[in-house]
Design a protein around this motif. Sequence first.
Motif, short mmCIF file in Angstrom:
data_model
loop_
_atom_site.label_atom_id
_atom_site.label_comp_id
_atom_site.label_asym_id
_atom_site.label_seq_id
_atom_site.Cartn_x
_atom_site.Cartn_y
_atom_site.Cartn_z
N ASP A 143 -31.74 40.17 -6.25
CA ASP A 143 -31.01 39.49 -7.39
C ASP A 143 -29.79 40.32 -7.94
O ASP A 143 -29.33 41.34 -7.19
N ARG A 144 -29.20 39.51 -8.70
CA ARG A 144 -27.77 40.38 -9.08
C ARG A 144 -28.01 41.48 -9.72
O ARG A 144 -26.84 42.50 -9.69
N ALA A 145 -29.22 41.86 -10.36
CA ALA A 145 -29.48 43.21 -11.07
C ALA A 145 -29.91 44.26 -10.13
O ALA A 145 -30.06 45.24 -10.63
N GLY A 146 -29.90 43.86 -8.92
CA GLY A 146 -30.43 44.92 -7.98
C GLY A 146 -31.60 45.05 -7.73
O GLY A 146 -32.33 46.14 -6.98
N ASN A 147 -32.73 44.17 -8.31
CA ASN A 147 -33.93 43.94 -7.97
C ASN A 147 -34.35 43.38 -6.59
O ASN A 147 -33.65 42.34 -6.42
N LEU A 148 -35.52 43.91 -5.90
CA LEU A 148 -35.80 43.52 -4.65
C LEU A 148 -36.98 42.66 -4.72
O LEU A 148 -37.93 43.08 -5.27
N TYR A 149 -36.69 41.41 -4.11
CA TYR A 149 -37.95 40.49 -4.18
C TYR A 149 -38.59 40.19 -2.62
O TYR A 149 -37.94 40.35 -1.62
N VAL A 150 -39.83 40.40 -2.54
CA VAL A 150 -40.58 40.34 -1.44
C VAL A 150 -41.46 39.31 -1.26
O VAL A 150 -42.21 38.81 -2.22
N SER A 151 -41.63 38.30 -0.39
CA SER A 151 -42.69 37.52 -0.04
C SER A 151 -43.89 38.14 0.74
O SER A 151 -43.80 38.83 1.88
N ASN A 155 -51.22 37.12 1.10
CA ASN A 155 -51.96 37.04 -0.07
C ASN A 155 -51.32 35.99 -1.10
O ASN A 155 -51.46 36.00 -2.23
N ALA A 156 -50.17 35.23 -0.79
CA ALA A 156 -49.34 34.18 -1.54
C ALA A 156 -49.02 34.82 -2.96
O ALA A 156 -49.14 34.34 -3.88
N THR A 157 -48.13 36.13 -2.81
CA THR A 157 -47.54 36.34 -3.77
C THR A 157 -46.02 36.70 -3.39
O THR A 157 -45.56 36.88 -2.25
N ILE A 158 -45.23 36.74 -4.56
CA ILE A 158 -43.83 37.32 -4.52
C ILE A 158 -43.93 38.70 -5.33
O ILE A 158 -44.28 38.46 -6.63
N VAL A 159 -43.63 39.69 -4.93
CA VAL A 159 -43.32 40.93 -5.43
C VAL A 159 -41.89 41.08 -5.89
O VAL A 159 -41.10 41.23 -5.07
N LYS A 160 -41.80 41.87 -7.13
CA LYS A 160 -40.32 42.10 -7.68
C LYS A 160 -40.26 43.74 -7.63
O LYS A 160 -41.12 44.31 -8.70
N PHE A 161 -39.41 44.22 -6.97
CA PHE A 161 -39.34 45.92 -7.06
C PHE A 161 -37.97 46.15 -7.88
O PHE A 161 -37.04 45.46 -7.45
N THR A 162 -37.84 46.98 -8.77
CA THR A 162 -36.92 47.54 -9.56
C THR A 162 -35.98 48.32 -8.65
O THR A 162 -36.75 48.92 -7.64
N PRO A 163 -34.89 48.67 -8.61
CA PRO A 163 -34.20 49.67 -7.74
C PRO A 163 -34.93 51.00 -7.46
O PRO A 163 -34.67 51.55 -6.45
N ASP A 164 -35.55 51.37 -8.51
CA ASP A 164 -36.38 52.71 -8.17
C ASP A 164 -37.78 52.58 -7.81
O ASP A 164 -38.70 53.52 -7.73
#
Length: 340
Positions: A143-151, A155-164
């Motif tokens: 996303d624009r804030a640098g968070n990484l999204y993973v499908s 297990n039918a989830t989307i995980v959001k990772f912060t830059p760290d």
Amino acid sequence: MRNIRPLTSSLLRLQTPFFLVAPMILLLLAARDIAVAQSVTGNLRAVSDDFNAAGRILPGTKTIYQTNYRSNTVEVFSLRRGVDRGTFAMPANPTGLVFDDAGNLYVSSDNPAAYSILKFAPDGTGSVFADSGLVGPHGLVFDRAGNLYVSNNLNATIVKFTPDGVGTVFADAGDGLDGPFDLAFDTAGNLYVSNAYGGPTRNGSVLKFTPDGVGSVFTDTGVQLPFGLAFDREGNLYVTNVYSDTIEKFAPDGTDLGVFASAGLDGPLGIMFYSAGNLYACNRVNSTIEKFSPTGADLGVFAHTGGGPHFMTMFRPRQLHIESEALESAGKVSGLQDSK
């Protein structure tokens, strides 16, 4: 707004070294298929000016990086007529891949023995960005804030990772996810997900999530096991259909605009637009990348790949991309367009 639940493990910071240097490199030159079958150490000087002897990625704006699921590699092509510039060896079953604005390459591994997301710096050194909260990771997007999204397909989830590297669950089966594969953001910051088995007939759907995680069905018609997603400049969404070997086009409001392309497709997975408006599609079955004009005309095979191509990406820093599009719309940067 739905609360976002933390992952059970918070130890997601980078610690493990994983080096992308000569012992981890397969050189694919004239005898590419033979090289894939062997673990060949090599010197990157022989590949192209985009690499060097230290194993640097040095991403360029006219270079396509693409995962080969069966060959366990990331392959690199020049946009100029699909010239093959070489291959990086990867852990088993690489799927999604994406660059951040600093030129770091992230690759998801759909290997049941070690589900993970690897991070490769431009100098070639690597590390494990995440190895928890992942079950069949596929699509990756920032996303624009640098968070990484993973499908997580399995297990039918989307995980959001912060830059760290700290992860939280952004959406799950309770939000309608059922076999999520690819992810894409529109210009308003809404996240779109190809949902392989969703919809009333379980042929699939595309879900749309607002930035605060409120989900809705963007479409559940015109898709048959949807996989790849890509937006054009007008905000139309393109979706690959694995079952029907087609690419479907949808208006920004979800109206089905019909089949955009069908010729030249053989198990289409990831897709990607470039600045000239041409669309590139990974063909999993015949291991090719097919190229289409902005009107959907089949322009033929762009490149032959290793086994089971899945996703593609390019290094397009956000500010450079915005400036390039603005200039191109004014007709001033034909040099950034790929050759038709």
